[in-house]
Design an enzyme around this catalytic site. Structure first.
Site, short mmCIF file in Angstrom:
data_model
loop_
_atom_site.label_atom_id
_atom_site.label_comp_id
_atom_site.label_asym_id
_atom_site.label_seq_id
_atom_site.Cartn_x
_atom_site.Cartn_y
_atom_site.Cartn_z
N SER A 51 4.01 -6.29 2.82
CA SER A 51 2.70 -6.16 3.47
C SER A 51 1.60 -6.69 2.56
CB SER A 51 2.47 -4.70 3.86
OG SER A 51 1.33 -4.56 4.67
N LEU A 52 0.73 -5.83 2.04
CA LEU A 52 -0.29 -6.24 1.07
C LEU A 52 0.32 -7.10 -0.04
CD1 LEU A 52 -2.85 -5.94 -0.82
CD2 LEU A 52 -1.77 -3.82 -1.57
N GLN A 76 0.52 -10.97 10.28
CA GLN A 76 1.07 -9.83 9.56
C GLN A 76 0.28 -8.54 9.81
OE1 GLN A 76 -0.06 -8.39 5.82
NE2 GLN A 76 1.61 -9.48 4.81
N GLN A 114 0.83 -1.19 0.00
CA GLN A 114 0.00 0.00 0.00
C GLN A 114 0.87 1.25 0.00
OE1 GLN A 114 -3.08 -0.22 2.91
NE2 GLN A 114 -3.86 1.83 2.52
N HIS A 164 0.29 -2.39 11.11
CA HIS A 164 1.28 -3.32 11.66
C HIS A 164 1.62 -3.02 13.12
CE1 HIS A 164 1.65 -5.16 7.77
NE2 HIS A 164 1.88 -3.98 7.23
N ARG A 201 -9.56 -7.21 4.05
CA ARG A 201 -8.44 -6.77 4.88
C ARG A 201 -8.41 -5.24 4.95
NH1 ARG A 201 -2.86 -5.48 3.75
NH2 ARG A 201 -1.37 -6.29 5.30
#
Length: 308
Positions: A95-96, A252, A11, A203, A120
């Site tokens: 991440s994503l 995560q 992202q 996070h 998500r």
């Protein structure tokens, strides 16, 4: 041909116009965007191609948008026959981007990945609204020193080191009062501090409600053993079995991204050439700060594909 790895952005890579030229030039990319519209039941490709940026930046939109654009780029790359994917020996995503990596190597279905990242993003935005926070990038400070600063700043609120992007570029995440305290201390110690334009404290434990909501969807997810080694954000290590992949995706959400470890593990597996597939060039820049012996080629447009 030498072995190579695939890297997928997270992202923040979203930009109005992304994927438009791929859609025009590649039948494979068109199919990916069109299928995404059917699955999500709204015009994602219009938001990618024409914006507005404010809408594209929304967490529940930017996450599927980046995944779809990245997968469309990968499919256009395959269609062009520019790379022999039998030589692909590693995959990772920031991440994503970990969802994109898993979809790219056959561990999860493309359709499932789109639905999951939409959920998500929705749950993460809800967590942001329920308990506001933010993030900042700290440049020029090691983990030990920044960890000590975060521990002191935790007196003002929730805070943690959230993204280990390079040895001396670490994102911190948490409540604003704690971020302000940590940022001031980091500046005083000689580091540079850059507030990040994100919706909340990604996070960090502020995202735990999002993880709780995502858990049942991950439990239902069909996962296959990856065809290519995938390195998970939460450990920086390779994940193989379905349950460890499921667990890594769940953890995560509210745990730090160990990107340095992911990249180092991929390099240690014998890969020194990577392709950053999708919008932006962030991961190539981070690679230069992690290990200059490895090279990253950015692939995000038909021109990039043609030049390979």
């Amino acid at each position: 041909m030498v072995h190579f790895g695939l890297l997928f952005p997270g992202q923040g890579a979203q930009k109005v116009g992304m994927g438009a030229d791929l859609y025009e030039n590649s039948a494979a990319a068109r199919a990916i965007f069109d299928r995404a519209n059917e699955i999500l039941n709204y015009d994602l490709k219009h938001l990618c191609f024409e914006g507005p940026q404010e809408e594209l930046n929304k967490t529940h939109i930017s996450q599927p948008a980046i995944l779809v654009t990245s997968i469309a780029t990968l499919e256009a790359l395959k269609e062009a026959g520019k790379l022999d994917f039998s030589f692909c020996k590693a995959a990772a995503g920031l991440s994503l981007g970990e969802y994109t990596a898993l979809a790219a190597v056959g561990a999860i279905a493309y359709e499932d990945a789109i639905i999951l990242v939409h959920k998500r993003g929705t749950y993460m935005q809800e967590a942001c609204d329920a308990r506001p926070g933010g993030m900042a990038s700290i440049v020029g400070m090691n983990r030990e020193d920044l960890g000590a600063i975060c521990e002191t700043a935790s007196r003002a609120g929730e805070i943690c080191m959230a993204n280990f992007n390079s040895p001396e570029q670490i994102a911190i995440s948490g409540e604003q009062a704690a971020l302000d305290m940590a940022g001031a201390a980091a500046k005083e110690a000689g580091a540079r501090v850059f507030p990040l334009p994100v919706a909340g404290a990604f996070h960090s434990r502020l995202m735990s409600p999002a993880a709780e909501k995502l858990a049942p969807h991950l439990q239902e997810l069909r996962i296959s053993e990856p065809e290519v080694p995938v390195f998970a954000n939460v450990t920086g290590q390779r994940v193989i079995q379905a349950e460890e992949i499921r667990e890594s995706l769940l953890r995560q959400v509210d745990n730090p991204v160990m990107w340095v470890e992911c990249v180092q593990a991929a390099i240690s597996s014998g890969v020194s050439q990577f392709f950053e597939v999708g919008p932006g060039k962030v991961l190539a820049g981070l690679m230069r700060r992690i290990d200059r012996s490895a090279s990253v080629t950015c692939v995000g447009t038909p021109g990039d594909i043609e030049s390979l």
